[in-house]
Design a protein around this motif. Structure first.
Motif, PDB file in Angstrom:
ATOM      1  N   GLY A  43      14.881  25.771  35.596  1.00 41.96           N
ATOM      2  CA  GLY A  43      16.417  25.574  35.318  1.00 41.96           C
ATOM      3  C   GLY A  43      16.748  24.553  34.182  1.00 41.96           C
ATOM      4  O   GLY A  43      17.618  24.851  33.642  1.00 41.96           O
ATOM      5  N   ILE A  44      16.015  23.640  34.104  1.00 39.88           N
ATOM      6  CA  ILE A  44      16.232  22.536  33.220  1.00 39.88           C
ATOM      7  C   ILE A  44      16.020  23.250  31.772  1.00 39.88           C
ATOM      8  O   ILE A  44      16.692  22.906  30.765  1.00 39.88           O
ATOM      9  N   GLY A  45      15.030  24.143  31.636  1.00 38.94           N
ATOM     10  CA  GLY A  45      14.905  24.928  30.373  1.00 38.94           C
ATOM     11  C   GLY A  45      16.029  25.779  30.095  1.00 38.94           C
ATOM     12  O   GLY A  45      16.616  25.571  28.931  1.00 38.94           O
ATOM     13  N   ILE A  46      16.666  26.480  30.842  1.00 43.86           N
ATOM     14  CA  ILE A  46      17.706  27.274  30.704  1.00 43.86           C
ATOM     15  C   ILE A  46      19.211  26.236  30.415  1.00 43.86           C
ATOM     16  O   ILE A  46      19.641  26.567  29.260  1.00 43.86           O
ATOM     17  N   ALA A  47      19.144  25.236  31.206  1.00 43.02           N
ATOM     18  CA  ALA A  47      20.186  24.309  30.848  1.00 43.02           C
ATOM     19  C   ALA A  47      20.127  23.715  29.373  1.00 43.02           C
ATOM     20  O   ALA A  47      20.958  23.604  28.597  1.00 43.02           O
ATOM     21  N   THR A  48      18.929  23.545  29.008  1.00 39.21           N
ATOM     22  CA  THR A  48      18.694  22.995  27.603  1.00 39.21           C
ATOM     23  C   THR A  48      18.917  23.880  26.578  1.00 39.21           C
ATOM     24  O   THR A  48      19.820  23.512  25.834  1.00 39.21           O
ATOM     25  N   MET A  49      18.381  25.272  26.819  1.00 38.47           N
ATOM     26  CA  MET A  49      18.817  26.261  25.860  1.00 38.47           C
ATOM     27  C   MET A  49      20.257  26.503  25.782  1.00 38.47           C
ATOM     28  O   MET A  49      20.861  26.605  24.695  1.00 38.47           O
ATOM     29  N   MET A  50      21.105  26.411  26.955  1.00 41.33           N
ATOM     30  CA  MET A  50      22.469  26.894  27.095  1.00 41.33           C
ATOM     31  C   MET A  50      23.101  25.567  26.232  1.00 41.33           C
ATOM     32  O   MET A  50      24.311  25.749  25.510  1.00 41.33           O
ATOM     33  N   GLY A  51      22.637  24.366  26.294  1.00 38.47           N
ATOM     34  CA  GLY A  51      23.142  23.145  25.742  1.00 38.47           C
ATOM     35  C   GLY A  51      22.990  23.279  24.153  1.00 38.47           C
ATOM     36  O   GLY A  51      23.859  22.533  23.472  1.00 38.47           O
ATOM     37  N   THR A  52      22.216  23.772  23.634  1.00 43.53           N
ATOM     38  CA  THR A  52      22.133  24.009  22.018  1.00 43.53           C
ATOM     39  C   THR A  52      23.128  25.228  21.519  1.00 43.53           C
ATOM     40  O   THR A  52      23.103  25.036  20.346  1.00 43.53           O
ATOM     41  N   ASP A  53      23.594  25.896  22.359  1.00 45.20           N
ATOM     42  CA  ASP A  53      24.439  26.857  21.914  1.00 45.20           C
ATOM     43  C   ASP A  53      26.096  26.511  21.920  1.00 45.20           C
ATOM     44  O   ASP A  53      26.379  25.940  22.871  1.00 45.20           O
ATOM     45  N   GLU A  54      26.668  26.440  20.778  1.00 44.44           N
ATOM     46  CA  GLU A  54      28.094  25.848  20.542  1.00 44.44           C
ATOM     47  C   GLU A  54      28.968  26.673  21.405  1.00 44.44           C
ATOM     48  O   GLU A  54      30.022  26.257  21.861  1.00 44.44           O
ATOM     49  N   ARG A  55      28.780  27.792  21.576  1.00 45.32           N
ATOM     50  CA  ARG A  55      29.701  28.597  22.256  1.00 45.32           C
ATOM     51  C   ARG A  55      29.562  28.471  23.695  1.00 45.32           C
ATOM     52  O   ARG A  55      30.705  28.540  24.535  1.00 45.32           O
ATOM     53  N   VAL A  56      28.628  27.877  24.414  1.00 46.34           N
ATOM     54  CA  VAL A  56      28.405  27.480  25.942  1.00 46.34           C
ATOM     55  C   VAL A  56      29.119  26.205  25.911  1.00 46.34           C
ATOM     56  O   VAL A  56      29.949  25.891  27.011  1.00 46.34           O
ATOM     57  N   PRO A  58      28.278  21.604  25.079  1.00 44.04           N
ATOM     58  CA  PRO A  58      27.355  20.433  25.174  1.00 44.04           C
ATOM     59  C   PRO A  58      27.214  19.971  26.582  1.00 44.04           C
ATOM     60  O   PRO A  58      26.182  19.264  26.896  1.00 44.04           O
ATOM     61  N   GLY A  59      27.781  20.440  27.478  1.00 47.91           N
ATOM     62  CA  GLY A  59      27.962  19.743  28.836  1.00 47.91           C
ATOM     63  C   GLY A  59      26.605  20.218  29.385  1.00 47.91           C
ATOM     64  O   GLY A  59      26.105  19.787  30.430  1.00 47.91           O
ATOM     65  N   TRP A  60      25.890  21.544  28.997  1.00 46.49           N
ATOM     66  CA  TRP A  60      24.694  21.698  29.678  1.00 46.49           C
ATOM     67  C   TRP A  60      23.675  20.933  29.349  1.00 46.49           C
ATOM     68  O   TRP A  60      22.561  20.709  30.010  1.00 46.49           O
TER      69      TRP A  60
END
Length: 118
Positions: A43-56, A58-60
């Protein structure tokens, strides 16, 4: 211990395996089968990846940091608690061995002298 005061090794080993089943399974999986698998870490890995995508958004990244801190704290607490359990278990087994394994009372020199005499 058995009724006659002897150490029942089979029951002791089965008790250890039962009491520390989760730790033994994790260790065996890592060393003998698959990589370590943990849902919190995934879950931490998925949230980190989502946080690097500007479309999703930075809250992730914040979600990943909070998850990491919570997971780290839980693991640290579990390791401390379970290591105390193992310590108590090993102390009890060592005490039983010293009380019931009479060969441990003999000094090493006398054991080697007996081997040479035979």
């Amino acid at each position: 211990m058995t009724i006659d005061g002897e150490l029942d090794v089979g029951k002791t080993l089965k008790g250890f395996a039962r009491d520390f089943d989760q730790e033994l399974r994790a260790r065996n999986a890592i060393h003998h089968h698959d990589q370590f698998d943990d849902l919190a870490i995934q879950g931490i890995g998925i949230a980190t990846m989502m946080g690097t995508d500007e479309r999703v958004g930075p809250g992730w990244q914040l979600v990943a940091r909070i998850g990491y801190r919570r997971s780290s704290r839980e693991w640290a607490e579990r390791v401390k608690r379970r290591s105390k359990d193992v310590e108590h278990y090993l102390d009890a087994v060592a005490k039983a061995m010293l009380e019931h394994c009479t060969f441990l009372d003999e000094p090493v020199d006398s054991q080697e002298t007996k081997k040479k005499a035979v």
